[in-house]
Design a protein around this motif. Sequence first.
Motif: not given
Length: 131
Positions: A93-120
């Motif tokens: 799902l993340g790859a589809f959103i990154a390829d179709a809409y968001a772009g890979r850099y934005l998707m990496i930054m958004v998913s990494s931010s969510v990941y760090i926030a949830v783990h914190t």
Amino acid sequence: MALEVVQNDNGEGAKWVCDSSLDHKGRLPLRSFTGTWKASFFIIAIELSERLSYFSMAANLISYLTKVMHQDLTTAAKNVNCWSGVTTSMPLLGAFIADAYAGRYLMIMVSSSVYIAVHTITTHVRFRGVN
């Protein structure tokens, strides 16, 4: 990756990446300032921490569900299998959103931010004893 020599205003040649890549501001990137190991270290660190979190969570999830949440073993195994299936399919799902809409850099930054926030948040809750 194709490189092309483009003349600057002052007549100097610069090597720009010409494979339809764009930087985070939507401009053609200069090859000497993009990619290399700067981006790779970030992605490797995120992937390493993600794998360590996944396998440590998977190893302890059955025990947590049976002892703390008081689920029977079959329900806990079913929940762990559902969790494993969802976590395995979410990159699609993340790859589809990154390829179709968001772009890979934005998707990496958004998913990494969510990941760090949830783990914190979960680490803070776990160590403080808040339920």
